[in-house]
Scaffold this active site. Sequence first.
Site, short mmCIF file in Angstrom:
data_model
loop_
_atom_site.label_atom_id
_atom_site.label_comp_id
_atom_site.label_asym_id
_atom_site.label_seq_id
_atom_site.Cartn_x
_atom_site.Cartn_y
_atom_site.Cartn_z
N HIS A 166 26.50 -4.91 71.08
CA HIS A 166 27.79 -5.60 70.97
C HIS A 166 28.39 -5.93 72.34
O HIS A 166 29.44 -6.58 72.42
CB HIS A 166 28.80 -4.76 70.19
CG HIS A 166 28.43 -4.51 68.77
ND1 HIS A 166 28.13 -5.52 67.89
CD2 HIS A 166 28.30 -3.35 68.06
CE1 HIS A 166 27.84 -5.00 66.69
NE2 HIS A 166 27.92 -3.69 66.78
N ASP A 201 19.59 -3.61 63.48
CA ASP A 201 20.80 -2.83 63.28
C ASP A 201 21.64 -3.53 62.19
O ASP A 201 21.58 -4.75 62.04
CB ASP A 201 21.58 -2.75 64.59
CG ASP A 201 22.80 -1.86 64.53
OD1 ASP A 201 22.72 -0.71 64.99
OD2 ASP A 201 23.86 -2.32 64.02
N HIS A 203 24.66 -4.20 62.06
CA HIS A 203 25.70 -5.08 62.58
C HIS A 203 25.07 -6.25 63.34
O HIS A 203 24.03 -6.09 63.97
CB HIS A 203 26.62 -4.33 63.55
CG HIS A 203 27.36 -3.19 62.92
ND1 HIS A 203 26.87 -1.89 62.93
CD2 HIS A 203 28.55 -3.15 62.28
CE1 HIS A 203 27.74 -1.10 62.31
NE2 HIS A 203 28.77 -1.83 61.91
N ASP A 290 21.96 2.17 60.87
CA ASP A 290 23.20 2.12 60.08
C ASP A 290 23.06 1.24 58.84
O ASP A 290 24.02 1.10 58.08
CB ASP A 290 24.41 1.73 60.95
CG ASP A 290 24.10 0.62 61.94
OD1 ASP A 290 23.03 -0.01 61.83
OD2 ASP A 290 24.95 0.39 62.82
ZN LIG Z 1 25.36 -1.02 64.11
#
Ligand SMILES: [Zn+2]
Length: 348
Positions: A166, A201, A203, A290
Amino acid sequence: MRAFFHPDQSLHDPRQFMQVGRIREPKDLPSRTEALLGALAARGIEPEAPEDHGIEPALSVHTRPYLDFLQDAYERWRATPEAGPEVLSNLSPYWNGRPEWRHRPPCRSDSVIAQAGYYLGDLAVPIGSDTWKSALKSTHTATAAAEAVIGGAPAAFALCRPSGHHARTDRANGFCYLNNSAIAAERLASRYGKVAILDVDAHHGDGTQQIFYHRQDVLTVSIHVDPNVYYPFYTGYADERGISDGEGCNINIPLAPKTGDAAFLAAVDEAAAQVRAFGAEALVVALGYDSHREDPIGMLDVSTEAFREIGKRVQAISLPTVIVQEGGYQVSVIGDCLGQFLDGLLGD
Ligand SMILES: [Zn+2]
């Protein structure tokens, strides 16, 4: 398989993050590294400490004013009257995130309070006494894994913590400060003409997307929960495909909440086909857990066993591969997820 990790990466010990209006217990716990190291040990893999490369790897993808801020923000913050125990922004300056603007000018203000608002994109990136040290060592770990692959290793694992995907050129977000996957890709790009990043991931890898959005030599593919309902919300949509020279070199594969193994693995197959079609000569896998059904901030329904299948699919891509650790917060399952992935990758 060679793996890399520095003990200083366990020092980062965030105290809090904001979630739907409440300050919550942190999720990126130092104990995550113990769980992952356990999975390596169970397979006879002894991680090596990376060489110290200073800030050079971080500078390959981040701006100097941003790195200057991260490096001394904690000391400056603690010297500020009435400042809390961690650097945490109470400002969120408006910025039009036009994708053709690679990064912003340096923050106008010299105040650490202003700079915290400018360089910390959300309330999930507190800076404590050891955050910089851990984040910087993570970049060395990613660099060492990339160099091992450049040196002939078929695959290498970078046990990075804190995570990186991120983190943008000049902004920390979502538990991430320095973009380890991007740094590994940049290092591979010094040797290979075309590099792909496959981010599994849960996200969207928004920082990685931003860093390479204009590039035609680095393909970024991210599989993640539909950003319409999940962090990072503002990016990760399928129509974001890159810009100028990078047009067509960014691929987002959003998944509906509750997606299970079959559809997740179908997305990995689709991503692998894109990596092949691009003609990648080397691969970075941004590996998070996740997506697991037990993850405390997850929305998907992926099983532990599915990670073995992901590992097999990565192996079948058949490229020199750097695996970079990203998220995954259920400490009781992440070691098994990594273990399954490695078993699939390396063959049991
Ligand atoms: Zn993540």
